[in-house]
Design a protein around this motif. Structure first.
Motif, PDB file in Angstrom:
ATOM      1  N   GLU A 196       0.829  -1.194   0.000  1.00  0.00           N
ATOM      2  CA  GLU A 196       0.000   0.000   0.000  1.00  0.00           C
ATOM      3  C   GLU A 196       0.867   1.249   0.000  1.00  0.00           C
ATOM      4  N   GLY A 197       0.545   2.178  -0.905  1.00  0.00           N
ATOM      5  CA  GLY A 197       1.291   3.424  -1.005  1.00  0.00           C
ATOM      6  C   GLY A 197       2.481   3.372  -1.931  1.00  0.00           C
ATOM      7  N   SER A 198       2.823   2.191  -2.470  1.00  0.00           N
ATOM      8  CA  SER A 198       3.960   2.080  -3.381  1.00  0.00           C
ATOM      9  C   SER A 198       3.640   2.777  -4.706  1.00  0.00           C
ATOM     10  N   ALA A 199       4.667   2.940  -5.542  1.00  0.00           N
ATOM     11  CA  ALA A 199       4.466   3.580  -6.842  1.00  0.00           C
ATOM     12  C   ALA A 199       3.476   2.780  -7.689  1.00  0.00           C
ATOM     13  N   LYS A 200       3.599   1.458  -7.657  1.00  0.00           N
ATOM     14  CA  LYS A 200       2.684   0.615  -8.428  1.00  0.00           C
ATOM     15  C   LYS A 200       1.262   0.751  -7.894  1.00  0.00           C
ATOM     16  N   TYR A 201       1.116   0.805  -6.575  1.00  0.00           N
ATOM     17  CA  TYR A 201      -0.198   0.957  -5.957  1.00  0.00           C
ATOM     18  C   TYR A 201      -0.842   2.269  -6.412  1.00  0.00           C
ATOM     19  N   ARG A 202      -0.072   3.361  -6.368  1.00  0.00           N
ATOM     20  CA  ARG A 202      -0.618   4.670  -6.749  1.00  0.00           C
ATOM     21  C   ARG A 202      -0.960   4.713  -8.230  1.00  0.00           C
ATOM     22  N   LEU A 203      -0.131   4.060  -9.066  1.00  0.00           N
ATOM     23  CA  LEU A 203      -0.395   4.057 -10.501  1.00  0.00           C
ATOM     24  C   LEU A 203      -1.664   3.273 -10.811  1.00  0.00           C
ATOM     25  N   THR A 204      -1.818   2.115 -10.183  1.00  0.00           N
ATOM     26  CA  THR A 204      -3.021   1.315 -10.414  1.00  0.00           C
ATOM     27  C   THR A 204      -4.268   2.094 -10.015  1.00  0.00           C
ATOM     28  N   ARG A 205      -4.187   2.789  -8.897  1.00  0.00           N
ATOM     29  CA  ARG A 205      -5.313   3.605  -8.436  1.00  0.00           C
ATOM     30  C   ARG A 205      -5.607   4.733  -9.421  1.00  0.00           C
ATOM     31  N   ALA A 206      -4.548   5.347  -9.963  1.00  0.00           N
ATOM     32  CA  ALA A 206      -4.740   6.431 -10.921  1.00  0.00           C
ATOM     33  C   ALA A 206      -5.393   5.921 -12.204  1.00  0.00           C
ATOM     34  N   LEU A 207      -4.996   4.734 -12.661  1.00  0.00           N
ATOM     35  CA  LEU A 207      -5.605   4.164 -13.861  1.00  0.00           C
ATOM     36  C   LEU A 207      -7.078   3.850 -13.620  1.00  0.00           C
ATOM     37  N   GLU A 208      -7.381   3.354 -12.419  1.00  0.00           N
ATOM     38  CA  GLU A 208      -8.780   3.088 -12.063  1.00  0.00           C
ATOM     39  C   GLU A 208      -9.594   4.381 -12.104  1.00  0.00           C
ATOM     40  N   ASN A 209      -9.038   5.437 -11.521  1.00  0.00           N
ATOM     41  CA  ASN A 209      -9.745   6.718 -11.523  1.00  0.00           C
ATOM     42  C   ASN A 209      -9.988   7.217 -12.937  1.00  0.00           C
ATOM     43  N   ARG A 210      -9.015   6.990 -13.821  1.00  0.00           N
ATOM     44  CA  ARG A 210      -9.174   7.436 -15.207  1.00  0.00           C
ATOM     45  C   ARG A 210     -10.272   6.639 -15.908  1.00  0.00           C
ATOM     46  N   ALA A 211     -10.291   5.336 -15.673  1.00  0.00           N
ATOM     47  CA  ALA A 211     -11.339   4.511 -16.286  1.00  0.00           C
ATOM     48  C   ALA A 211     -12.719   4.935 -15.787  1.00  0.00           C
ATOM     49  N   ILE A 212     -12.816   5.237 -14.508  1.00  0.00           N
ATOM     50  CA  ILE A 212     -14.090   5.684 -13.922  1.00  0.00           C
ATOM     51  C   ILE A 212     -14.540   6.995 -14.565  1.00  0.00           C
ATOM     52  N   ALA A 213     -13.593   7.914 -14.721  1.00  0.00           N
ATOM     53  CA  ALA A 213     -13.922   9.226 -15.277  1.00  0.00           C
ATOM     54  C   ALA A 213     -14.436   9.128 -16.706  1.00  0.00           C
ATOM     55  N   ARG A 214     -13.952   8.163 -17.462  1.00  0.00           N
ATOM     56  CA  ARG A 214     -14.312   8.055 -18.873  1.00  0.00           C
ATOM     57  C   ARG A 214     -15.565   7.221 -19.106  1.00  0.00           C
ATOM     58  N   ALA A 215     -16.061   6.563 -18.061  1.00  0.00           N
ATOM     59  CA  ALA A 215     -17.264   5.730 -18.208  1.00  0.00           C
ATOM     60  C   ALA A 215     -18.523   6.584 -18.099  1.00  0.00           C
ATOM     61  N   ASP A 216     -19.581   6.163 -18.758  1.00  0.00           N
ATOM     62  CA  ASP A 216     -20.872   6.848 -18.658  1.00  0.00           C
ATOM     63  C   ASP A 216     -21.612   6.461 -17.381  1.00  0.00           C
ATOM     64  N   ALA A 217     -21.360   5.267 -16.884  1.00  0.00           N
ATOM     65  CA  ALA A 217     -21.954   4.795 -15.637  1.00  0.00           C
ATOM     66  C   ALA A 217     -20.989   3.818 -14.989  1.00  0.00           C
ATOM     67  N   VAL A 218     -21.019   3.762 -13.668  1.00  0.00           N
ATOM     68  CA  VAL A 218     -20.117   2.891 -12.922  1.00  0.00           C
ATOM     69  C   VAL A 218     -20.948   2.017 -11.983  1.00  0.00           C
ATOM     70  N   VAL A 219     -20.637   0.728 -11.986  1.00  0.00           N
ATOM     71  CA  VAL A 219     -21.308  -0.240 -11.135  1.00  0.00           C
ATOM     72  C   VAL A 219     -20.281  -0.817 -10.168  1.00  0.00           C
ATOM     73  N   THR A 220     -20.642  -0.976  -8.909  1.00  0.00           N
ATOM     74  CA  THR A 220     -19.792  -1.667  -7.942  1.00  0.00           C
ATOM     75  C   THR A 220     -20.590  -2.825  -7.348  1.00  0.00           C
ATOM     76  N   ILE A 221     -19.888  -3.703  -6.629  1.00  0.00           N
ATOM     77  CA  ILE A 221     -20.568  -4.884  -6.103  1.00  0.00           C
ATOM     78  C   ILE A 221     -21.082  -4.690  -4.678  1.00  0.00           C
ATOM     79  N   CYS A 222     -20.726  -3.577  -4.038  1.00  0.00           N
ATOM     80  CA  CYS A 222     -21.144  -3.420  -2.643  1.00  0.00           C
ATOM     81  C   CYS A 222     -21.066  -1.955  -2.222  1.00  0.00           C
TER      82      CYS A 222
END
Length: 413
Positions: free
Chosen positions: A145-171
């Protein structure tokens, strides 16, 4: 009729929690009248250990389009190559299938490839997050947690979320976390984990010959059926067995599955004073899982307390409830969304073998409450977690993404 192309990391015929949820969604959508197909990225080929060409594979009545090749190159360039290859394959498949909606499922590489393809195709994108993969890596001891890879993965997730028209989660745990990141609540929907009661709703009887083969005796039998990851807390379950056997000498523990923590758990069990009461079975075909559930009285999920388990709800407790099994689980956020203490299951303090042992000894000693507990839990699954009814929620998400007025009937013409 709505056509949906699902964009996936991997799929059937591979067996995993990811592929079983995918199967349940797509089969339930087919029954509701949707036309559905899937397209997988190159990591499916990693799982199958075959750099197969672009191909179409049918599994359980669902068509899956494969993306050629294996991930190659240096980090970042490798992932970018995966995204580009999957994007091209989505566009190619869409030219024949002509989907109304792209429905991408995490990880973020699938979401990003689908976002670029959706823009090229001029159709909306729904992005579904089953877990935050940076947290899953921490739970699997393959990330920090907090590593460069961790932060990059989180940033990519945020980018995918931003570009989606709708977001679904499981909980709710994942949804609440996304809101703290600034995602508009109106963009978010929850599609909870569920059980296909056509597969899990009719438990088979206990097989005495299999029980004898495994040396389970008269029991009671405590069980865990699933993947052996460090965050599952199986070390705590094994550590609790001496106290359980001391109180209930006939008690047995049945561990079915495998994974990264398997060797460590087996070694710990072999060194335990309760080694004679612990049985292991390697991974079994999915169609045989019910035979092993039928041997178990209480299914135990001793997940560790960490960000992953606090935010994400697992599927397995719902399967166990559907099988008519008692459920005991650690008191972490993901379990609390599924299990009401002393109503549908038993919760105990996480990371605490003594608390685990005390909870199981108490539950195993109260046989008079077992029938009502089992029926209450099964009724909960039927009401709130049956895929055949829950999957209809996707229709409203798709309608909103398409800019249509939601209707009460369930399906668009």
């Amino acid at each position: 009729m709505t056509r949906v192309l699902h964009v996936l990391d991997h799929s059937l015929p591979l067996h995993s929690g990811y592929t079983f949820r995918t199967r349940a969604i797509l089969k339930a959508q087919q029954r509701l009248g949707f036309e559905v197909e899937g397209v997988t990225g190159q990591r499916h080929n990693v799982e199958t250990r075959a750099a197969q060409p672009d191909a179409v594979e049918a599994a359980d009545g669902i068509r899956f389009h494969r993306t050629a090749g294996l991930p190659q190159g240096l980090p970042l360039l490798r992932e970018w190559g995966e995204v580009r290859a999957l994007e091209a394959r989505i566009v190619e498949v869409a030219q024949g299938f002509r989907p109304d909606v792209l429905h991408a499922h995490s990880p973020a590489l699938c979401g990003l490839a689908a976002a670029q393809a959706a823009r090229r195709l001029g159709i909306p994108l729904v992005y579904e997050i089953r877990a935050f993969w940076e947290d899953a890596a921490v739970g699997n001891l393959t990330g920090r947690e907090g590593s460069a890879k961790y932060r990059l993965t989180r940033a990519l997730e945020n980018r995918a979320i931003a570009r989606a028209d709708a977001v679904v989660t499981i909980c709710e745990g994942l949804r609440a976390d996304l809101i703290t990141r600034g995602v508009a609540p109106g963009k978010l929907s929850i599609m909870p984990n569920g059980v296909d009661l056509e597969l899990f709703g009719d438990p088979p009887p206990r097989d005495p010959a299999l029980a004898e083969q495994l040396g389970l005796g008269e029991g009671p039998v405590i069980g865990f059926l699933g993947s052996f990851y460090p965050y599952e807390g199986l070390d705590d379950l094994v550590a609790a067995m001496p106290a359980i056997v001391s109180a209930l000498p006939a008690a047995r523990l049945l561990l079915v599955g495998g994974g990264p923590a398997a060797a460590a758990v087996r070694a710990q069990a072999a060194a335990s004073s309760a080694a004679h009461a612990i049985r292991f079975v390697d991974r079994v075909p999915h169609h045989e899982v019910e035979r092993y559930y039928a041997l178990v009285d209480v299914v135990c999920y001793p997940r560790k307390a960490m960000r992953l388990t606090e935010l994400v709800t697992p599927l397995k407790p719902l399967e166990a409830m559907a099988q008519g099994k008692l459920v005991a689980a650690s008191d972490v956020g993901g379990h609390r969304e599924l299990i009401a203490h002393d109503v549908t299951g038993t919760l105990f303090a996480p990371d605490d073998p003594q608390a685990l042992a005390a909870a199981l000894i108490d539950l195993l000693g109260r046989r008079d409450i077992w029938p009502a507990r089992r029926e209450t839990a099964r009724a909960f699954v039927r009401k709130d977690h049956d895929w055949s009814s829950n999957v209809a929620r996707y229709h409203r998400v798709y309608q909103n993404a398409l800019g249509q007025t939601p209707d009460a009937a369930g399906l668009s013409a």
